[in-house]
Design an enzyme around this catalytic site. Structure first.
Site, PDB file in Angstrom:
ATOM      1  N   THR A 103      20.466  15.989  19.911  1.00  0.00           N
ATOM      2  CA  THR A 103      20.037  16.061  18.623  1.00  0.00           C
ATOM      3  C   THR A 103      19.497  17.323  18.253  1.00  0.00           C
ATOM      4  OG1 THR A 103      17.887  14.808  19.501  1.00  0.00           O
ATOM      5  CG2 THR A 103      19.589  13.424  18.469  1.00  0.00           C
TER       6      THR A 103
ATOM      7  N   LYS B 121      19.587  14.543  27.381  1.00  0.00           N
ATOM      8  CA  LYS B 121      19.208  15.356  26.158  1.00  0.00           C
ATOM      9  C   LYS B 121      17.939  15.035  25.873  1.00  0.00           C
ATOM     10  CE  LYS B 121      18.579  13.384  22.505  1.00  0.00           C
ATOM     11  NZ  LYS B 121      17.242  13.199  21.750  1.00  0.00           N
TER      12      LYS B 121
ATOM     13  N   THR C 227      11.613  11.401  24.303  1.00  0.00           N
ATOM     14  CA  THR C 227      12.715  11.173  23.357  1.00  0.00           C
ATOM     15  C   THR C 227      13.889  11.803  24.075  1.00  0.00           C
ATOM     16  OG1 THR C 227      12.137  11.188  21.306  1.00  0.00           O
ATOM     17  CG2 THR C 227      14.177  11.775  21.305  1.00  0.00           C
TER      18      THR C 227
ATOM     19  N   GLU D  21      11.336  21.744  21.461  1.00  0.00           N
ATOM     20  CA  GLU D  21      11.471  22.150  20.155  1.00  0.00           C
ATOM     21  C   GLU D  21      10.575  23.328  19.772  1.00  0.00           C
ATOM     22  OE1 GLU D  21      12.750  17.981  18.177  1.00  0.00           O
ATOM     23  OE2 GLU D  21      10.767  18.627  17.890  1.00  0.00           O
TER      24      GLU D  21
ATOM     25  N   ASN E  86      10.121  19.787  12.961  1.00  0.00           N
ATOM     26  CA  ASN E  86       9.563  18.417  12.817  1.00  0.00           C
ATOM     27  C   ASN E  86       9.104  18.278  11.377  1.00  0.00           C
ATOM     28  OD1 ASN E  86       9.895  17.085  15.354  1.00  0.00           O
ATOM     29  ND2 ASN E  86       8.957  18.923  16.144  1.00  0.00           N
TER      30      ASN E  86
END
Length: 400
Positions: free
Chosen positions: A150, A176, A187, A273, A395
């Protein structure tokens, strides 16, 4: 054990594919299929989030007998918080996959990752599964690893081999994960294959212990997702003596699984991220493994620690603060703190240290923090990343 180039299709008998079925934008691959030529022993661990997505619920049902032969994964849409519609869609994914591969629907593991609260476009999913089934290949591992991403900036693959009773056993894996990453899984999706022969119940114990030491010890942002899952399939084609809980080969096999999971966990943390640095936190000298893990996870998950690492600020007070609320047994007058190899606090008290040296350590792409509780022999490691401006940017518009 030795590492080899490869991933999910490295073990004997495993094929994979990754295709673009139209869920994600710009033609990005978004549907992965993994297939074992023979039914495999299977085990899985799942997120502790109470809002468990539909694919997890269906996969739990399918793995009750400890057998699976295929894994189907879509990215872009999580199929979470969709009620009966979501359960129906997850079941359909399994059924379509089973028909395409001519296997039982109950032998299909289903996984999804992406945005919560959006229905799956089953027409696109159906076409994608059919395309992927026709594209299955012993060289398709990287395509599959690409399709499960993602916000990941890179694919995450690893493979290794070890000898068991004169037989070569291969382990391959892909994962992932980049954001919404926190202990008690993240996640993240992790898929492991092996051609080892091992009993299902033994495999479950191995996976749970490996997850506790690795995937449950990473944190990017303090959020635990609805869709996290790690699955392992063992098809037995290496023809080694079957590994059981009493087997002399269990220790070596489990060590290899832990090493594979550690590498993937570090990849996920490093690819957090917006991250610019990988953080490794070690807590040593604890009275128990539980205490060591509590301390390491709390430090690694602290936003103040992560922000200090990003700012290259040797603020060791934030480290002991996180340790202090971790729930681990701690004697504040007995704790030593290291940034890299630089001792910055001893017996709970700050030392005069070389700030320039500390700054250089914190400039590195991998920053190691160590805390010695000086209470016992247990130790544990956790992994995370720094907290940057880009994390907020990513985000703030995740759905757009």
């Amino acid at each position: 054990m030795k590492y080899i180039n490869g991933g999910i299709t490295s073990p004997q008998g495993f094929k994979a594919a990754g295709v673009a079925c139209g869920i994600r934008k710009k033609g990005k691959k978004d549907l992965a299929l993994v297939y074992s030529e023979v039914p495999a022993q299977a085990a899985a661990v799942y997120t502790l989030n109470k809002f468990q997505a539909a694919p997890l619920q269906i996969t739990k049902e399918h793995l009750q007998d400890g057998i699976a032969q295929a894994i189907v994964v879509n990215s872009g849409i999580a199929n979470a918080c969709m009620g009966e519609q979501g359960l129906k869609a997850a079941k359909e994914m399994a059924q379509i996959t089973a028909e395409a591969l001519q296997i039982k629907a109950e032998d299909v593991v289903v996984a999804s990752t992406g945005v919560i609260g959006i229905p799956l476009p089953m027409d696109l999913i159906s076409n994608g599964i059919k395309e992927a089934s026709g594209a299955l290949s012993f060289n398709g591992g990287t395509d599959a690893a690409e399709a499960i991403r993602t916000t990941d900036t890179t694919t995450k693959e690893v493979a290794c081999q070890l000898e068991i009773a004169g037989k070569t056993v291969t382990i391959g894996a892909m994962a992932k994960g980049s954001g919404m990453i926190h202990p008690n899984m993240a996640t993240m999706l992790g898929f492991i294959t092996t051609d080892a022969s091992i009993e299902s119940k033994c495999l479950q114990k191995v996976l749970q212990r490996a997850t506790d030491a690795t995937f449950n010890m990473i944190s990017v942002d303090g959020d635990t997702s609805t869709n996290d899952m790690v699955v392992i399939l063992a098809n037995g084609l290496a023809d080694n003596p079957t590994i059981t809980t009493e087997s002399e080969y269990l220790k070596d096999f489990e060590a290899a699984i832990v090493e594979v999971c550690t590498i993937l966990a570090r990849m996920i943390a490093q690819d957090g991220e917006g991250a610019t640095k990988l953080i490794e936190v070690e807590v040593a000298g604890a009275k128990s493994l539980e205490d060591a893990r509590k301390g390491a996870k709390a430090i690694c998950a602290s936003n103040l620690v992560k922000a200090a690492i990003f700012g290259e600020d040797a603020n060791w007070g934030r480290i002991v603060t996180a340790l202090g609320y971790s729930g681990a047994e701690v004697d504040p007058h007995n704790v030593d703190v290291y940034i890299g190899d630089l001792l910055v606090a001893q017996k709970g008290t700050g030392l005069a240290f070389d700030e320039d040296r500390a700054k250089q350590i914190l400039k590195e792409k991998e920053v190691k923090l160590k805390v010695d509780l000086n209470l016992g022999e247990a130790r544990a490691k956790a992994w995370g990343c720094d907290l940057t401006y880009d994390y907020v940017k990513i985000n703030a518009d995740y759905r757009s």
